[in-house]
Design an enzyme around this catalytic site. Structure first.
Site, PDB file in Angstrom:
ATOM      1  CG  HIS A   1      19.100   3.372 -26.334  1.00 45.37           C
ATOM      2  ND1 HIS A   1      19.916   4.382 -26.803  1.00 45.37           N
ATOM      3  CD2 HIS A   1      19.080   2.424 -27.314  1.00 45.37           C
ATOM      4  CE1 HIS A   1      20.360   4.061 -28.004  1.00 45.37           C
ATOM      5  NE2 HIS A   1      19.867   2.878 -28.327  1.00 45.37           N
ATOM      6  N   GLY A   2      19.822   6.660 -24.181  1.00 45.29           N
ATOM      7  CA  GLY A   2      19.648   8.092 -24.419  1.00 45.29           C
ATOM      8  C   GLY A   2      20.202   8.535 -25.751  1.00 45.29           C
TER       9      GLY A   2
ATOM     10  CE1 TYR B   1      15.020   3.800 -31.850  1.00 42.35           C
ATOM     11  CE2 TYR B   1      17.117   3.439 -30.759  1.00 42.35           C
ATOM     12  CZ  TYR B   1      16.216   3.134 -31.770  1.00 42.35           C
ATOM     13  OH  TYR B   1      16.521   2.164 -32.675  1.00 42.35           O
TER      14      TYR B   1
ATOM     15  NE  ARG C   1      23.474   2.862 -27.970  1.00 43.92           N
ATOM     16  CZ  ARG C   1      24.276   2.020 -28.625  1.00 43.92           C
ATOM     17  NH1 ARG C   1      24.964   1.113 -27.942  1.00 43.92           N
ATOM     18  NH2 ARG C   1      24.387   2.057 -29.929  1.00 43.92           N
TER      19      ARG C   1
ATOM     20  NE  ARG D   1      35.706   4.036 -35.173  1.00 39.82           N
ATOM     21  CZ  ARG D   1      36.458   4.199 -34.108  1.00 39.82           C
ATOM     22  NH1 ARG D   1      37.113   5.342 -33.947  1.00 39.82           N
ATOM     23  NH2 ARG D   1      36.578   3.254 -33.196  1.00 39.82           N
TER      24      ARG D   1
ATOM     25  N   GLY E   1      32.751   0.912 -34.649  1.00 40.67           N
ATOM     26  CA  GLY E   1      33.932   0.790 -35.496  1.00 40.67           C
ATOM     27  C   GLY E   1      35.095   0.064 -34.870  1.00 40.67           C
TER      28      GLY E   1
ATOM     29  N   GLY F   1      28.911  -4.743 -31.131  1.00 42.63           N
ATOM     30  CA  GLY F   1      27.561  -5.079 -31.538  1.00 42.63           C
ATOM     31  C   GLY F   1      27.561  -6.037 -32.702  1.00 42.63           C
ATOM     32  NE  ARG F   2      28.741  -2.604 -37.046  1.00 45.62           N
ATOM     33  CZ  ARG F   2      29.377  -1.662 -37.756  1.00 45.62           C
ATOM     34  NH1 ARG F   2      28.976  -1.393 -38.982  1.00 45.62           N
ATOM     35  NH2 ARG F   2      30.391  -1.008 -37.244  1.00 45.62           N
TER      36      ARG F   2
END
Length: 256
Positions: free
Chosen positions: A42-43, A47, A94, A134, A176, A197-198
């Protein structure tokens, strides 16, 4: 609520950097031994790796800060070490080139992430995972556009230069996307895959719903972070009818 003491942040020493890289290597090896097909570094999203990439956070004047190339060094070195341990074809990265989360307000973003993607493109990774400009965790689309307009110095807010810099590396995008637009970029060749994700956390049968063009349940942000005593609410249970059915299914277990 009592005040909890904490240690003031300080720059990582070279020993800290090496030890942290070793931690990522060990975690990747453990994941493979545990049966995972691969790992993703996770880049992004403010973080640790992302903090090194941003000029407003990374104020180092050694080999890990001060220039675009040096700000990328910590992540690229870690990528190389993890690749050596588990294979580059089992590693993804990422990135959030236009992220604002955790006060990531570094300038010259297009050049910074273009260089980074050029270097990642040389490493034969499984994929690079990019977040669309976005998308933002907390800011509205208009607020983010205004902030990025100032930060990008007139450059177009697009993933296109990073996609080009990655060459033949597979590109996953997220941010999005929904049932109306998830296939457009794949069909045009702008990217190879789309991540959800969501919508995924509110639709456990997401793939089948997309395949059959069925409506999707909207996510409930208040249910993102648990655990809850009723974890099914907002995930597999969305309506009063489903809730009643879920409770009926629990009755025999409760009776026992």
């Amino acid at each position: 609520m009592p005040v909890v003491s904490f240690e003031a942040p300080k720059p990582m020493t070279l020993a800290d950097i090496e030890a942290t890289q070793d931690d990522f290597v060990n975690a990747a090896v453990a994941a493979r031994l545990g049966g995972c097909d691969g790992v993703e570094l996770h880049g992004g999203n403010g973080y640790l790796f992302d903090q090194f990439l941003h000029s407003n956070i990374n104020l180092r004047d050694d080999d890990y800060g001060g220039t675009i190339e040096k700000r990328c060094r910590f992540l690229l070195e870690t990528v190389d070490k993890v690749s050596q341990a588990v294979g580059s074809g089992r590693l993804g990265v990422r990135l959030t080139p236009f992220g604002l989360f955790n006060q990531t307000l570094g300038t010259d973003r297009v050049r910074q992430w273009t260089y980074l993607c050029q270097e990642l493109g040389k490493r034969k990774l499984a994929y690079v995972h990019l977040i669309e400009p976005r998308f933002d965790e907390f800011k509205s689309a208009s607020e983010k556009a205004l902030a990025l307009g100032d930060l990008s110095a007139g450059n177009e807010m697009s993933l296109a230069p990073f996609r080009e810099a990655l060459g033949s590396t597979k590109v996953i995008v997220a941010g999005g996307y929904g049932p109306d637009n998830f296939s457009q970029g794949i069909e045009s060749g702008a990217h190879d895959l789309v991540a959800f994700g969501r919508f995924f956390v509110s639709n456990p049968d997401l793939v089948e719903r997309l395949r059959q063009e069925l409506p999707l349940y909207k996510w409930d942000r208040s249910r993102f972070y648990g655990p809850f005593p009723d974890n099914e609410i907002g995930y597999t249970v969305h309506t009063k009818r489903e809730l009643a059915s879920s409770l009926d299914g629990l009755k025999p277990q409760l009776a026992d």
